[in-house]
Write a protein that holds these residues in place. Structure first.
Motif, PDB file in Angstrom:
ATOM      1  N   ARG A   8       0.842  -1.183   0.000  1.00 33.30           N
ATOM      2  CA  ARG A   8       0.000   0.000   0.000  1.00 33.30           C
ATOM      3  C   ARG A   8       0.883   1.240   0.000  1.00 33.30           C
ATOM      4  O   ARG A   8       2.077   1.164   0.294  1.00 33.30           O
ATOM      5  CB  ARG A   8      -0.949   0.014   1.199  1.00 33.30           C
ATOM      6  N   ALA A   9       0.293   2.353  -0.346  1.00 34.30           N
ATOM      7  CA  ALA A   9       1.052   3.603  -0.386  1.00 34.30           C
ATOM      8  C   ALA A   9       1.492   3.985   1.026  1.00 34.30           C
ATOM      9  O   ALA A   9       0.670   4.028   1.941  1.00 34.30           O
ATOM     10  CB  ALA A   9       0.200   4.699  -0.997  1.00 34.30           C
ATOM     11  N   PRO A  10       2.786   4.281   1.206  1.00 30.58           N
ATOM     12  CA  PRO A  10       3.263   4.657   2.541  1.00 30.58           C
ATOM     13  C   PRO A  10       2.638   5.962   3.023  1.00 30.58           C
ATOM     14  O   PRO A  10       2.332   6.856   2.229  1.00 30.58           O
ATOM     15  CB  PRO A  10       4.770   4.823   2.350  1.00 30.58           C
ATOM     16  N   GLU A  11       2.478   6.061   4.313  1.00 30.22           N
ATOM     17  CA  GLU A  11       1.956   7.287   4.925  1.00 30.22           C
ATOM     18  C   GLU A  11       3.101   8.241   5.241  1.00 30.22           C
ATOM     19  O   GLU A  11       4.188   7.820   5.643  1.00 30.22           O
ATOM     20  CB  GLU A  11       1.206   6.958   6.216  1.00 30.22           C
ATOM     21  N   VAL A  12       2.848   9.528   5.013  1.00 28.64           N
ATOM     22  CA  VAL A  12       3.769  10.582   5.435  1.00 28.64           C
ATOM     23  C   VAL A  12       3.046  11.454   6.443  1.00 28.64           C
ATOM     24  O   VAL A  12       2.018  12.072   6.123  1.00 28.64           O
ATOM     25  CB  VAL A  12       4.256  11.433   4.241  1.00 28.64           C
ATOM     26  N   VAL A 231      13.985   9.463   5.306  1.00 34.14           N
ATOM     27  CA  VAL A 231      13.373   9.763   4.016  1.00 34.14           C
ATOM     28  C   VAL A 231      12.032  10.463   4.217  1.00 34.14           C
ATOM     29  O   VAL A 231      11.767  11.505   3.629  1.00 34.14           O
ATOM     30  CB  VAL A 231      13.192   8.475   3.181  1.00 34.14           C
ATOM     31  N   GLU A 232      11.194   9.874   5.051  1.00 37.15           N
ATOM     32  CA  GLU A 232       9.864  10.449   5.279  1.00 37.15           C
ATOM     33  C   GLU A 232       9.942  11.896   5.752  1.00 37.15           C
ATOM     34  O   GLU A 232       9.252  12.780   5.239  1.00 37.15           O
ATOM     35  CB  GLU A 232       9.104   9.611   6.307  1.00 37.15           C
ATOM     36  N   SER A 233      10.807  12.166   6.727  1.00 40.56           N
ATOM     37  CA  SER A 233      10.869  13.507   7.306  1.00 40.56           C
ATOM     38  C   SER A 233      11.423  14.539   6.347  1.00 40.56           C
ATOM     39  O   SER A 233      11.187  15.742   6.515  1.00 40.56           O
ATOM     40  CB  SER A 233      11.708  13.487   8.582  1.00 40.56           C
ATOM     41  N   SER A 234      12.175  14.097   5.307  1.00 42.32           N
ATOM     42  CA  SER A 234      12.780  15.045   4.373  1.00 42.32           C
ATOM     43  C   SER A 234      11.869  15.408   3.210  1.00 42.32           C
ATOM     44  O   SER A 234      12.175  16.324   2.451  1.00 42.32           O
ATOM     45  CB  SER A 234      14.091  14.468   3.821  1.00 42.32           C
ATOM     46  N   ARG A 271      -2.463  17.349   8.055  1.00 40.92           N
ATOM     47  CA  ARG A 271      -2.805  15.946   8.325  1.00 40.92           C
ATOM     48  C   ARG A 271      -1.949  15.034   7.454  1.00 40.92           C
ATOM     49  O   ARG A 271      -1.358  15.481   6.468  1.00 40.92           O
ATOM     50  CB  ARG A 271      -4.288  15.694   8.078  1.00 40.92           C
ATOM     51  N   PRO A 272      -1.860  13.760   7.804  1.00 40.22           N
ATOM     52  CA  PRO A 272      -1.032  12.833   7.019  1.00 40.22           C
ATOM     53  C   PRO A 272      -1.588  12.640   5.609  1.00 40.22           C
ATOM     54  O   PRO A 272      -2.778  12.836   5.354  1.00 40.22           O
ATOM     55  CB  PRO A 272      -1.103  11.522   7.820  1.00 40.22           C
ATOM     56  N   ILE A 273      -0.697  12.233   4.709  1.00 44.05           N
ATOM     57  CA  ILE A 273      -1.113  11.850   3.363  1.00 44.05           C
ATOM     58  C   ILE A 273      -0.454  10.509   3.025  1.00 44.05           C
ATOM     59  O   ILE A 273       0.482  10.079   3.698  1.00 44.05           O
ATOM     60  CB  ILE A 273      -0.754  12.927   2.310  1.00 44.05           C
TER      61      ILE A 273
END
Length: 292
Positions: A8-12, A231-234, A271-273
């Motif tokens: 599934r698509a990862p959450e950021v 990676v996520e935080s950048s 909010r997250p995406i």
């Protein structure tokens, strides 16, 4: 069946509003680059220009959420009839960068930019697009004669003591790699830019680029595990949002995707995406970072 992993698509997660992007001229631009990822151009009106009042409301909302930097983009921001008003409004509250093709930066514009840079308590920066060290490299994607005009604009900025960031899309192999970057840095320095800065950008295979070469071969970003925290935080979507005349979106790349619209106000975008759009691959796998 057993042993299958559902992808599934990862959450950021949205951490905070560091960068507020504002699509001040929508998709209106004075050129129609063949690799433009949102198909901007002189007759492109799919995303309308924002009024000065709309821009100022976005800035107010951003300030309320603690934003630390502002980017004006388009289209071509220098086409905005009230650019000086909205620039001053932004510089009253945060550092500002204008993302521009440089074609409208004449002597009068340079004088104004230098004056605003001198008077503002916050930094006023430019990102000027140039996709080659020769007309043969640049003009096939940006249009005939654009290389000479942008080089002239960069020389004007250099003579005024200004050092814009030069952004380079890696639309051909000769522009990729350490050697090309070293040569491009010297090329910009030779134009009279005292503190040359370069930002190399991988191709986004949407918009016109999809017709020029090809689109993405895979769909979205699918991983069996969360993205690594570094990676996520950048990613821009972890700490940035863009406001357009049509609402708030996850990032500047996705303003033509209704599924990326988060609401009418910036607070609705906190909010997250999930990274379910094809273009997210360029950020996750190719390292595209818009804010740095």
């Amino acid at each position: 069946m057993t042993g299958l992993v559902q992808l599934r698509a990862p959450e950021v997660r949205f951490r905070w509003l560091d960068a507020l992007w504002i699509q001040v001229t929508g998709t209106l631009c004075n050129i129609a680059c063949r690799h433009c990822f949102i198909s901007c151009g002189p007759r492109a009106d799919q995303v309308p220009m924002m009024s000065a009042e709309e821009v100022e409301r976005a800035l107010d909302e951003g300030r309320g959420l603690g934003m630390r930097q502002v980017y004006f983009t388009g289209g071509e921001p220098f086409l905005h009839p009230e650019l000086r008003r909205i620039v001053r409004a932004a510089l009253r509250i945060a550092p500002l960068t204008i993302v521009t093709n440089g074609l409208l930066i004449d002597d009068a514009a340079v004088a104004w930019i230098a004056q605003e840079s001198e008077r503002s308590r916050y930094s006023f920066d430019l990102r000027v697009s140039l996709d080659g060290m020769t007309a043969e490299q640049n003009d096939p994607v940006r249009g005939r004669g654009t290389f000479a005009e942008v080089v002239a604009a960069l020389r004007r900025l250099g003579r005024a003591g200004l050092s814009p960031v030069v952004t380079v899309v890696e639309h051909e192999d000769r522009l990729a790699g350490a050697e090309a970057r070293t040569r491009f840095l010297q090329f910009v320095r030779d134009l009279g830019i005292r503190q040359p800065r370069l930002k190399f950008l991988p191709l986004l295979r949407i918009g016109r680029e999809e017709q020029r070469t090809h689109g993405y071969l895979e769909h979205g970003v699918t991983e069996s595990a969360p993205l690594p925290p570094e990676v996520e935080s950048s990613l821009l979507c972890a700490s940035g949002r863009i406001v357009t005349a049509q609402g708030v979106y996850t990032c500047p790349i996705l303003i033509e995707h209704e599924s990326a619209r988060l609401g009418d106000h910036l607070s609705e975008g906190a909010r997250p995406i999930h990274l379910r759009w094809d273009a997210c691959q360029t950020c996750v796998f190719d390292g595209l970072r818009c804010n740095t």
